[in-house]
Design a protein around this motif. Structure first.
Motif, PDB file in Angstrom:
ATOM      1  N   ASP A  37       0.673  -1.330  -0.048  1.00 62.85           N
ATOM      2  CA  ASP A  37      -0.114  -0.247   0.005  1.00 62.85           C
ATOM      3  C   ASP A  37       0.939   1.171  -0.059  1.00 62.85           C
ATOM      4  O   ASP A  37       1.846   1.503   0.666  1.00 62.85           O
ATOM      5  CB  ASP A  37      -0.869   0.027   1.206  1.00 62.85           C
ATOM      6  N   VAL A  39       1.242   5.832  -0.126  1.00 58.60           N
ATOM      7  CA  VAL A  39       0.648   7.100  -0.233  1.00 58.60           C
ATOM      8  C   VAL A  39       1.511   7.936  -1.122  1.00 58.60           C
ATOM      9  O   VAL A  39       2.871   7.843  -0.853  1.00 58.60           O
ATOM     10  CB  VAL A  39       0.518   7.789   1.274  1.00 58.60           C
ATOM     11  N   PHE A  69      -3.879   7.826  -1.674  1.00 59.86           N
ATOM     12  CA  PHE A  69      -3.567   6.291  -1.176  1.00 59.86           C
ATOM     13  C   PHE A  69      -4.102   5.330  -2.415  1.00 59.86           C
ATOM     14  O   PHE A  69      -4.976   5.773  -3.012  1.00 59.86           O
ATOM     15  CB  PHE A  69      -4.475   6.258  -0.078  1.00 59.86           C
ATOM     16  N   LYS A  71      -4.062   1.089  -2.742  1.00 61.04           N
ATOM     17  CA  LYS A  71      -3.652  -0.390  -2.419  1.00 61.04           C
ATOM     18  C   LYS A  71      -2.495  -1.160  -3.190  1.00 61.04           C
ATOM     19  O   LYS A  71      -2.412  -0.880  -4.297  1.00 61.04           O
ATOM     20  CB  LYS A  71      -4.817  -1.131  -2.463  1.00 61.04           C
ATOM     21  N   VAL A  91       5.277   7.160   0.097  1.00 61.98           N
ATOM     22  CA  VAL A  91       5.460   6.441   1.193  1.00 61.98           C
ATOM     23  C   VAL A  91       4.868   5.250   1.455  1.00 61.98           C
ATOM     24  O   VAL A  91       3.835   4.969   1.232  1.00 61.98           O
ATOM     25  CB  VAL A  91       4.749   7.272   2.289  1.00 61.98           C
ATOM     26  N   LEU A  93       3.720   1.567   2.727  1.00 55.84           N
ATOM     27  CA  LEU A  93       3.520   0.865   4.123  1.00 55.84           C
ATOM     28  C   LEU A  93       3.940  -0.584   4.252  1.00 55.84           C
ATOM     29  O   LEU A  93       3.361  -1.332   3.445  1.00 55.84           O
ATOM     30  CB  LEU A  93       2.033   0.953   4.352  1.00 55.84           C
TER      31      LEU A  93
END
Lengths: 95, 95
Positions: A37, A39, A69, A71, A91, A93
């Motif tokens: 995921d 951003v 965002f 996925k 970014v 995750l």
């Protein structure tokens, strides 16, 4: 000839990886699949051309400081077909 | 008199919350504790004054597009004692 996108990892720890991407005019990231995921935070105004695996093309506006965002699983190539450098932070995750 | 910091949530889902923070000259966030790990992405150059719970003060430079990561548990107040607006995105990790 395609110009290479430039990337610089700013943070890489157990939780996240933050990468600054710069695409000069004419640059492309090359086709890739997002394993995490993520951003996106645009650091400059710009316009990306997004090419899907089936070749479909779309334009996406980047507005400085306006994040979004996505996925994991997204597959695409990202091109800069404008005269203005594209700059954004990704970014990812990890957890 | 302290000016209020302005915040706007850009993304809020199961994975992350992304908030844009703007601190005009003279503004403060007010003392707060970070409940989640977070990444800060400055969207403008600026200088923050960080006030620790014991009152200790420190200056921190914000450089557009230069991110940093902090673990949950950080406690502080953030002030803008300059003449230039502070603008950054906070990416909080929920997972």
């Amino acid at each position: 000839m395609t110009v290479a996108a430039q990337s610089e990892v700013q943070v890489d720890n157990a939780e996240v990886r933050v990468t600054e991407w710069r695409l000069p005019p004419g640059a492309a990231t090359g086709p890739h699949r997002h394993g995490m995921d993520y951003v996106i935070v645009p650091v400059a105004d710009g316009e990306m051309t997004i090419v899907a695996p089936d070749g479909a093309r779309a334009k996406a506006q980047l507005k400085t400081g306006k994040s979004y965002f996505r996925k994991a699983g997204v597959e695409h190539d990202v091109l800069n077909e404008t005269a203005t450098e594209i700059v954004f932070l990704e970014v990812e995750l990890k957890v």
